[in-house]
Scaffold this active site. Structure first.
Site, PDB file in Angstrom:
ATOM      1  N   TYR A 147     -17.291 -61.592 -14.747  1.00  0.00           N
ATOM      2  CA  TYR A 147     -15.838 -61.403 -14.725  1.00  0.00           C
ATOM      3  C   TYR A 147     -15.128 -62.757 -14.713  1.00  0.00           C
ATOM      4  O   TYR A 147     -14.278 -63.040 -15.568  1.00  0.00           O
ATOM      5  CB  TYR A 147     -15.472 -60.594 -13.484  1.00  0.00           C
ATOM      6  CG  TYR A 147     -14.001 -60.239 -13.367  1.00  0.00           C
ATOM      7  CD1 TYR A 147     -13.439 -59.252 -14.174  1.00  0.00           C
ATOM      8  CD2 TYR A 147     -13.189 -60.870 -12.434  1.00  0.00           C
ATOM      9  CE1 TYR A 147     -12.096 -58.911 -14.051  1.00  0.00           C
ATOM     10  CE2 TYR A 147     -11.846 -60.530 -12.309  1.00  0.00           C
ATOM     11  CZ  TYR A 147     -11.305 -59.552 -13.117  1.00  0.00           C
ATOM     12  OH  TYR A 147      -9.979 -59.217 -12.988  1.00  0.00           O
ATOM     13  N   ASP A 148     -15.512 -63.627 -13.771  1.00  0.00           N
ATOM     14  CA  ASP A 148     -14.813 -64.907 -13.589  1.00  0.00           C
ATOM     15  C   ASP A 148     -14.935 -65.781 -14.841  1.00  0.00           C
ATOM     16  O   ASP A 148     -13.943 -66.310 -15.344  1.00  0.00           O
ATOM     17  CB  ASP A 148     -15.401 -65.692 -12.406  1.00  0.00           C
ATOM     18  CG  ASP A 148     -15.334 -64.938 -11.087  1.00  0.00           C
ATOM     19  OD1 ASP A 148     -14.956 -63.753 -11.089  1.00  0.00           O
ATOM     20  OD2 ASP A 148     -15.674 -65.533 -10.047  1.00  0.00           O
ATOM     21  N   LYS A 151     -13.220 -64.329 -17.962  1.00  0.00           N
ATOM     22  CA  LYS A 151     -11.766 -64.561 -17.920  1.00  0.00           C
ATOM     23  C   LYS A 151     -11.441 -66.029 -18.170  1.00  0.00           C
ATOM     24  O   LYS A 151     -10.421 -66.353 -18.775  1.00  0.00           O
ATOM     25  CB  LYS A 151     -11.202 -64.120 -16.568  1.00  0.00           C
ATOM     26  CG  LYS A 151     -11.184 -62.610 -16.373  1.00  0.00           C
ATOM     27  CD  LYS A 151     -10.041 -61.978 -17.168  1.00  0.00           C
ATOM     28  CE  LYS A 151      -9.925 -60.494 -16.867  1.00  0.00           C
ATOM     29  NZ  LYS A 151      -8.844 -59.848 -17.618  1.00  0.00           N
ATOM     30  N   GLY A 209     -14.372 -59.792   8.208  1.00  0.00           N
ATOM     31  CA  GLY A 209     -12.996 -59.433   7.865  1.00  0.00           C
ATOM     32  C   GLY A 209     -12.030 -60.597   7.940  1.00  0.00           C
ATOM     33  O   GLY A 209     -10.818 -60.418   7.827  1.00  0.00           O
ATOM     34  N   THR A 212      -9.386 -63.774   3.394  1.00  0.00           N
ATOM     35  CA  THR A 212      -7.990 -63.388   3.155  1.00  0.00           C
ATOM     36  C   THR A 212      -7.750 -63.052   1.679  1.00  0.00           C
ATOM     37  O   THR A 212      -8.469 -63.511   0.793  1.00  0.00           O
ATOM     38  CB  THR A 212      -7.008 -64.511   3.544  1.00  0.00           C
ATOM     39  OG1 THR A 212      -7.171 -65.596   2.625  1.00  0.00           O
ATOM     40  CG2 THR A 212      -7.226 -64.966   4.972  1.00  0.00           C
TER      41      THR A 212
HETATM   42  P1  NAD Z   1      -8.323 -51.025 -14.602  1.00  0.00           P
HETATM   43  O1  NAD Z   1      -9.811 -51.010 -14.530  1.00  0.00           O
HETATM   44  O2  NAD Z   1      -7.569 -49.922 -13.982  1.00  0.00           O
HETATM   45  O3  NAD Z   1      -7.840 -51.168 -16.110  1.00  0.00           O
HETATM   46  C1  NAD Z   1      -8.584 -51.776 -17.129  1.00  0.00           C
HETATM   47  C2  NAD Z   1      -8.438 -50.925 -18.375  1.00  0.00           C
HETATM   48  O4  NAD Z   1      -9.154 -51.555 -19.459  1.00  0.00           O
HETATM   49  C3  NAD Z   1      -9.029 -49.524 -18.218  1.00  0.00           C
HETATM   50  O5  NAD Z   1      -8.129 -48.573 -18.703  1.00  0.00           O
HETATM   51  C4  NAD Z   1     -10.306 -49.578 -19.052  1.00  0.00           C
HETATM   52  O6  NAD Z   1     -10.705 -48.317 -19.546  1.00  0.00           O
HETATM   53  C5  NAD Z   1      -9.907 -50.556 -20.137  1.00  0.00           C
HETATM   54  N1  NAD Z   1     -11.051 -51.215 -20.784  1.00  0.00           N
HETATM   55  C6  NAD Z   1     -12.124 -51.796 -20.191  1.00  0.00           C
HETATM   56  N2  NAD Z   1     -12.947 -52.296 -21.120  1.00  0.00           N
HETATM   57  C7  NAD Z   1     -12.377 -52.042 -22.332  1.00  0.00           C
HETATM   58  C8  NAD Z   1     -12.752 -52.301 -23.682  1.00  0.00           C
HETATM   59  N3  NAD Z   1     -13.886 -52.944 -23.972  1.00  0.00           N
HETATM   60  N4  NAD Z   1     -11.939 -51.878 -24.668  1.00  0.00           N
HETATM   61  C9  NAD Z   1     -10.780 -51.202 -24.395  1.00  0.00           C
HETATM   62  N5  NAD Z   1     -10.384 -50.928 -23.138  1.00  0.00           N
HETATM   63  C10 NAD Z   1     -11.173 -51.345 -22.121  1.00  0.00           C
HETATM   64  O7  NAD Z   1      -7.880 -52.439 -13.977  1.00  0.00           O
HETATM   65  P2  NAD Z   1      -6.424 -53.029 -13.694  1.00  0.00           P
HETATM   66  O8  NAD Z   1      -6.339 -53.323 -12.257  1.00  0.00           O
HETATM   67  O9  NAD Z   1      -5.382 -52.200 -14.327  1.00  0.00           O
HETATM   68  O10 NAD Z   1      -6.529 -54.431 -14.449  1.00  0.00           O
HETATM   69  C11 NAD Z   1      -5.917 -54.671 -15.704  1.00  0.00           C
HETATM   70  C12 NAD Z   1      -6.114 -56.133 -16.088  1.00  0.00           C
HETATM   71  O11 NAD Z   1      -5.527 -56.990 -15.096  1.00  0.00           O
HETATM   72  C13 NAD Z   1      -7.577 -56.540 -16.206  1.00  0.00           C
HETATM   73  O12 NAD Z   1      -7.712 -57.417 -17.303  1.00  0.00           O
HETATM   74  C14 NAD Z   1      -7.834 -57.276 -14.924  1.00  0.00           C
HETATM   75  O13 NAD Z   1      -8.846 -58.230 -15.073  1.00  0.00           O
HETATM   76  C15 NAD Z   1      -6.489 -57.907 -14.641  1.00  0.00           C
HETATM   77  N6  NAD Z   1      -6.313 -58.176 -13.198  1.00  0.00           N
HETATM   78  C16 NAD Z   1      -6.045 -57.162 -12.319  1.00  0.00           C
HETATM   79  C17 NAD Z   1      -5.904 -57.445 -10.963  1.00  0.00           C
HETATM   80  C18 NAD Z   1      -5.583 -56.374  -9.951  1.00  0.00           C
HETATM   81  O14 NAD Z   1      -5.503 -56.670  -8.773  1.00  0.00           O
HETATM   82  N7  NAD Z   1      -5.348 -55.144 -10.329  1.00  0.00           N
HETATM   83  C19 NAD Z   1      -6.055 -58.769 -10.501  1.00  0.00           C
HETATM   84  C20 NAD Z   1      -6.361 -59.757 -11.425  1.00  0.00           C
HETATM   85  C21 NAD Z   1      -6.471 -59.459 -12.769  1.00  0.00           C
END
Ligand code: NAD
Ligand code: UDP
Ligand code: UDP
Length: 318
Positions: A147-148, A151, A209, A212
């Site tokens: 993931y890291d 991204k 825990g 943070t």
């Molecule tokens: P989520 O898992 O609810 O949403 C991700 C969506 O991407 C899902 O609908 C999934 O089906 C779709 N997806 C995954 N792989 C795919 C692919 N290969 N092709 C098409 N669709 C695909 O997660 P979220 O919390 O809504 O996160 C959305 C974005 O924001 C992500 O990129 C995530 O890395 C980033 N993000 C979220 C947070 C958070 O706290 N929610 C924090 C940092 C970054």
């Protein structure tokens, strides 16, 4: 009236994506939601399906996509540790191949692209709070690396398409966000604790825990996405998007117990490997360039989220 734009949201059926689609439609845009439904769900976008300006494509972003759009929000990627670690190779492919395809698409149709990056690019940070000019402390070979590093590579691709092809990019580094439509079972801390508290089940604090996080309510974050996309061409980011109000995981557990009036006890579980010890965004850049800062107080956001999960759980009981 502003001109209607055609906006692509990848990952549009997920937690953040569905809120973004809703907001973009409310502003009078045409929205194309692309999702392979890996972690996203139809029920997140159910209320949007009747809107003639909303279109859903079941598609995996690791494959090319040829459509015509004005703006792209690239959110496709599982975000919760249990989901992104389930098939780590696919997670890296989604971030890297997905970014290449969406940047290739943006290049062909001359669209602006917003990349949903993450605070995880800072890894286990030695700088606190984290500013955008900090390069991070990331393990390249651990269980979180798919993931890291995926991204981080997506950010690299954005900046190379910008330098090499003059693409208009906006990189937003999102910090932990919570709110209605988080998946009940995706293992993230806010949803886990609320569901456990509402069910009267033990609240699972990993480690002692003391680690943070800084939690942002979803509506504040979506506002930041829109403001980031609206900046002029010279603004590329990366920009931290999150709420600087930091709390320990134990404090979060205690707050949720109090707000729900739950009888749940707090139990300890092993700390997952590479779990960052602290995380708080410095949002000076967002304040200055977007004129944005979170407005929703943590307790208000948590109350809304508790209400949402309470409804979901009572549906199950029926
Ligand atoms: P989520 O898992 O609810 O949403 C991700 C969506 O991407 C899902 O609908 C999934 O089906 C779709 N997806 C995954 N792989 C795919 C692919 N290969 N092709 C098409 N669709 C695909 O997660 P979220 O919390 O809504 O996160 C959305 C974005 O924001 C992500 O990129 C995530 O890395 C980033 N993000 C979220 C947070 C958070 O706290 N929610 C924090 C940092 C970054
Ligand atoms: N791509 C896409 N949709 C488009 C244009 C490109 O999915 O409308 C994909 C294409 O498959 C390619 C990638 O984006 O692999 C990168 O495109 P780019 O034009 O940058 O590179 P090239 O086509 O030269 O590999
Ligand atoms: N966490 C926890 N109990 C849980 C789920 C998570 O103590 O039931 C901890 C986890 O170890 C981490 C923090 O809460 O320190 C945030 O976890 P989450 O998976 O929500 O997000 P991330 O680690 O990606 O910030």
């Amino acid at each position: 009236m502003p001109l209607m734009k055609r906006v692509l949201v990848t990952g549009g059926a997920g937690f953040l994506g569905s809120h973004l689609c809703e907001r973009l439609l409310a502003e009078g845009n045409e929205v194309i939601c692309v999702d392979n439904f890996y972690t996203g769900q139809k029920k997140n976008i159910l209320t949007l399906l009747d809107n003639p300006y909303f279109e859903v494509l079941r598609h995996d972003v690791t494959f090319p996509l040829y459509i015509e759009v004005d703006e792209i929000y690239n959110l496709a990627c599982p975000a919760s540790p249990i989901h992104y670690q389930f098939d780590p190779v696919q997670t890296t492919k989604t971030s890297v191949h997905g970014a290449i395809n969406m940047l290739g698409l943006a290049k062909r149709v001359k669209a602006k692209l917003f990349q949903a990056s993450t605070s995880e690019v800072y890894g286990d940070p030695e700088m606190h709070p984290q500013k955008e000019n900090y390069w991070g402390n990331v393990n390249p070979i651990g269980v979180r690396s798919c993931y890291d590093e995926g991204k981080r590579c997506a950010e690299t691709l954005c900046f190379d398409y910008w330098r090499q092809h003059g693409l208009e990019i906006k990189v937003g580094r999102i910090f932990n966000t919570y709110g209605p439509r988080m998946d009940l079972n995706d293992g993230r801390v806010v949803s886990n604790f609320i569901v456990q508290a509402l069910k009267g089940a033990p609240i699972t604090v990993y480690g002692d825990g003391s680690q943070t996080r800084s939690f942002c309510y979803v509506d504040d974050l979506i506002e930041a996405f829109i403001k980031t996309m609206a900046t002029d061409k010279s603004f590329t980011g990366p920009v931290n998007l999150g709420n600087p109000s930091e709390m320990s995981v134990l404090e979060l557990a205690e707050t949720i117990v109090e707000l729900t009036g739950s009888k749940s006890e707090i139990v300890r579980k092993p700390l997952p490997s590479d779990d960052p010890t602290r995380r708080r965004p410095d949002i000076t850049l967002a304040r200055e360039n977007l004129g944005w800062e979170p407005k929703i107080k943590p307790l208000d956001g948590l109350k809304e989220t508790i209400k949402y999960f309470d409804n979901i759980l009572s549906e199950f009981d029926k």
